[in-house]
Every structure is written in C-alpha cells, then in structure tokens.
Design a protein around this motif. Sequence first.
Motif, PDB file in Angstrom:
ATOM      1  N   PHE A   1      31.805  38.908  44.634  1.00 48.87           N
ATOM      2  CA  PHE A   1      31.795  38.923  46.093  1.00 48.87           C
ATOM      3  C   PHE A   1      30.781  37.925  46.646  1.00 48.87           C
TER       4      PHE A   1
ATOM      5  N   GLN B   1      32.159  34.316  45.680  1.00 44.44           N
ATOM      6  CA  GLN B   1      33.471  33.892  46.160  1.00 44.44           C
ATOM      7  C   GLN B   1      33.752  34.221  47.617  1.00 44.44           C
ATOM      8  N   LYS B   2      33.113  35.235  48.150  1.00 49.77           N
ATOM      9  CA  LYS B   2      33.417  35.662  49.518  1.00 49.77           C
ATOM     10  C   LYS B   2      32.246  35.483  50.474  1.00 49.77           C
TER      11      LYS B   2
ATOM     12  N   GLY C   1      42.190  46.003  49.231  1.00 46.47           N
ATOM     13  CA  GLY C   1      41.249  45.148  49.948  1.00 46.47           C
ATOM     14  C   GLY C   1      40.575  44.108  49.081  1.00 46.47           C
ATOM     15  N   THR C   2      39.312  43.891  49.364  1.00 45.90           N
ATOM     16  CA  THR C   2      38.547  42.863  48.668  1.00 45.90           C
ATOM     17  C   THR C   2      38.392  43.204  47.194  1.00 45.90           C
ATOM     18  N   ARG C   3      38.262  44.466  46.885  1.00 52.10           N
ATOM     19  CA  ARG C   3      38.149  44.845  45.466  1.00 52.10           C
ATOM     20  C   ARG C   3      39.443  44.542  44.718  1.00 52.10           C
TER      21      ARG C   3
ATOM     22  N   GLU D   1      41.288  41.958  45.371  1.00 54.94           N
ATOM     23  CA  GLU D   1      41.179  40.517  45.115  1.00 54.94           C
ATOM     24  C   GLU D   1      40.335  40.254  43.874  1.00 54.94           C
TER      25      GLU D   1
END
Length: 161
Positions: free
Chosen positions: A88, A91-92, A134-136, A138
């Motif tokens: 995270f 990358q985010k 969600g993000t997890r 991804e």
Amino acid sequence: MNMKEKEAVFSVVAAIAAIVSAFLAYQAMQEVKRMTAATTYLDLRHRFYDIRSQLPSDYRDPNYRPKYNSEDWNKIKYYWYKSFDEWFIAQKLNPDAFGELWTGYYLDAIYSALQKTALRTVFCDMRKDEFSQGTRHEFGNAVEKLYAMRHPNEVLCGTAN
C-alpha cells in the motif's frame, strides 16, 4: 549606467537568483524524498524482523500447515497484513517516492514467502475474505500476478480471481 540599464541588470540578477533558488529548492525536495524513502524502508524492515521472529519455528517446513485460526495461523496472517502495508505504501500511498521499494525489494520478498507452504496456505485463505474486496483485493491480485509471472502454468490459490 542610466536608470533603465540599472533596472535591466537588477531584473537579470533577480531572475538568476530566482532560478538558482528554484533549483536549490528542487534539490532539497529530492533529498527529502530520498530520506523519507530510506526511513520508511528501515521502519518497515524493523517491523518485518519483529514479525518474522514471531512466525512459527517450522514455517519453512514444506509439510507444515498451521491449524486454521490457531496462534501460528494468526502470526502468519499478521505477516500478510504487514506485506499489504508495504504494498500500500509503495503502490498506493506514494508510488513516486516508494515504488522502487516494491519493484526492487518487496516483490522478491513476497515471492520467497509464497514458496513456503504455510505462508501460501494462509494467504490463499485470506484471499477468500480479508483480501477479497477493495484495496486489499488489489494487493491479492498483485501477489497472484507475481506468482503467475514466475509460474505461468499454475494458479496460486487454486482458482483464478
């Protein structure tokens, strides 16, 4: 030198000073970016060593599979949550500053973890729940993509997501 010529010289000097000032500010920002990346990396490494020291002693054994929801299972889950945090951040949260940490280091570390049966088993279970939305989700996809790149004829968790 007349007044117009003096104003022209002052304008040129002011422009040069502004350019030098902008250059120095840019250099300072780059240094802050490098220092922040280094500090973040060291913090994450320290956390990794703490977590790794708490993993079950036999997590490297290819035949070891922790009991679902046992203390060993939960220690391995914590490892994957930490891996999510690394992904995270890199990358985010700030890929410009930390993207190289992911591609230059964490990808190989995660691939190495996937070679351990116990860690892979817990990760695949987490794909059904914690890493399913969600993000997890991804992150889970990124991990599966990494595995697929090195094992093109295999699906990491038994079913394609």
